[in-house]
Design an enzyme around this catalytic site. Structure first.
Site, short mmCIF file in Angstrom:
data_model
loop_
_atom_site.label_atom_id
_atom_site.label_comp_id
_atom_site.label_asym_id
_atom_site.label_seq_id
_atom_site.Cartn_x
_atom_site.Cartn_y
_atom_site.Cartn_z
N TYR A 36 0.87 -1.18 0.00
CA TYR A 36 0.00 0.00 0.00
C TYR A 36 0.90 1.23 0.00
CZ TYR A 36 -4.36 2.52 0.71
OH TYR A 36 -5.43 3.35 0.55
N LYS A 91 -20.89 -19.98 -10.21
CA LYS A 91 -20.25 -19.85 -11.52
C LYS A 91 -18.82 -19.32 -11.37
CE LYS A 91 -20.80 -20.09 -16.07
NZ LYS A 91 -22.02 -19.71 -16.80
#
Length: 417
Positions: A36, A91
């Site tokens: 970060y 899915k």
């Protein structure tokens, strides 16, 4: 315990079956500074100079969105976006397990095609592809065509094209087994909705010259009233004899009967009226037009369904993980007809002449060769047809896919043991 109970037990109290997992270690303040701020600013600067670097420097390069409005979910119909989430979540897992592709389920709270289109277009900077799922017909056509035209990443409606590719792969294998030619075989498709129309178009594209489409009003023919735009266009390139009548009229003497329609409508009499060595693919979900045993008893030589409890399962899980992996490997801008045909022939080629049998004309969905083979073939077709941003060796893509899938499955089994 039945499947319904198991499906509830695996989800209840766990907030679903999908989560993100970091690919870097974060244990120290230095790690934090690299992953970060302040370190993260440098990849931002590089992407500002070349936005395509986002495919290399962020998760975008192997990330697709599975997007639905919940208006046509499996056999459940219009159940809404919240209720569609378990399907999109499932899915997404199939993408990862079968193709090593990261996927995010996104269910949109709108039935307006324009609102759907505008929302999905704004997702482009975050994803390398869009998989459209469980959207009612005919608006699914408008949504897909508009997004394909206006986006610069692959947009693929799996209910249409994944099903069509899997069906063509099965047809290729079945015709090989009965020693009939795709070009001259008499083919009847019952059901001219999104899936049926896509199957018809792909078969014609593959070289089939005798395809007849049938829907509720009967045999489709050029000039027939009441057809939507997709069906009308399809009627122009099928049923070249301009025959009219019922399903029974169409099926007499046919070599192949393929259904994406309704349960139990392929009767014994229909199948008995077909040509010798007939092929029957009954793909209605979850209950097919006929079951495997009944179709065989009626005289069909080769029978396939969408079910996993019978031979020759025509399952689009053999398609979408590999087709997206191949498209993303070469940063394809779209998934075109050449790529779809390449995927179908890659699947069919995995059943050798020695293995070919009446109960084995298409690979098993769990065959680990499928997604890598599809990825390699699709990537090559993308490069050959000019929609790839970069050039790569298809065999490298095949090996990379196989290694990635095997690695993830091992990690998944270990974590969930």
């Amino acid at each position: 315990m039945n499947f319904d109970e198991q499906a509830m037990n695996i989800r209840r109290g766990k907030q679903g079956i999908l989560e993100t997992f970091p690919r870097a270690v974060l244990k120290t303040t230095d790690d934090l500074s690299v992953l970060y701020t302040p370190g993260v600013a440098q990849p931002c600067r590089e992407i500002t100079k070349d936005p395509d670097l986002s495919f290399d420097l962020t998760c975008r390069g192997n990330m697709i969105a599975v997007v639905s409005d919940g208006t046509r979910v499996l056999g459940l119909g219009d159940i809404g976006p919240e209720a569609a989430m378990p399907v999109m979540e499932g899915k997404s897992i199939l993408f990862k397990v079968f193709g090593g592709v990261n996927a995010v389920p996104i269910c949109l709270d709108t039935k307006d095609p324009q609102a759907f289109i505008e929302t999905v277009k704004r997702l482009q900077p975050s994803f390398a592809g869009i998989n459209l799922e469980d959207i009612s017909s005919p608006k699914c056509y408008e949504i897909e065509e508009t997004l394909k035209r206006e986006m610069d990443i692959p947009v693929f409606h799996d209910d249409q094209h994944g099903t069509a590719i899997a069906a063509l792969a099965g047809v290729i294998g079945a015709l090989r087994f009965v020693k009939k030619d795709l070009k001259t075989a008499r083919i009847v498709i019952n059901g001219a909705g999104a899936a049926g129309a896509s199957i018809g178009r792909l078969l014609v594209r593959a070289g089939a010259e005798d395809v007849t489409m049938v829907d509720r009003p009967g045999i489709l023919y050029a000039g027939m009233e009441g057809l939507n735009a997709v069906q009308a266009k399809l009627a122009e390139v099928t049923n070249r004899s301009r025959k009219q009548g019922t399903l029974a009229d169409a099926v007499k003497g046919a070599d192949l009967l393929l259904g994406v329609s309704a349960p139990h409508i392929f009767t014994k009499e229909l199948i008995e009226s077909m040509a010798d060595d007939a092929i029957v693919f009954a793909m209605a979900n979850p209950i097919p037009e006929t079951d495997y045993a009944s179709a065989k008893a009626a005289g069909a030589k080769v029978v396939g369904t969408g079910r996993s409890d019978a031979p020759n399962q025509i399952n689009n899980v053999m398609v979408f993980p590999g087709i997206f992996r191949g498209a993303m490997a070469v940063r394809a801008r779209s998934i075109n007809e050449d790529m779809k045909l390449a995927a179908a022939y890659a699947i069919a080629s995995l059943v050798s002449d020695d293995e070919l049998a009446e109960d084995h004309v298409i690979p098993n969905a769990f065959d680990e060769r499928v997604a890598p083979a599809v990825a390699a073939a699709v990537a090559k077709a993308a490069m050959d047809s000019g929609v790839a941003r970069i050039t790569r060796d298809p065999e490298d893509i095949r090996r990379e896919a196989a290694e990635t899938i095997a690695k993830f499955r091992a990690v998944s089994e270990s974590v969930n043991a």
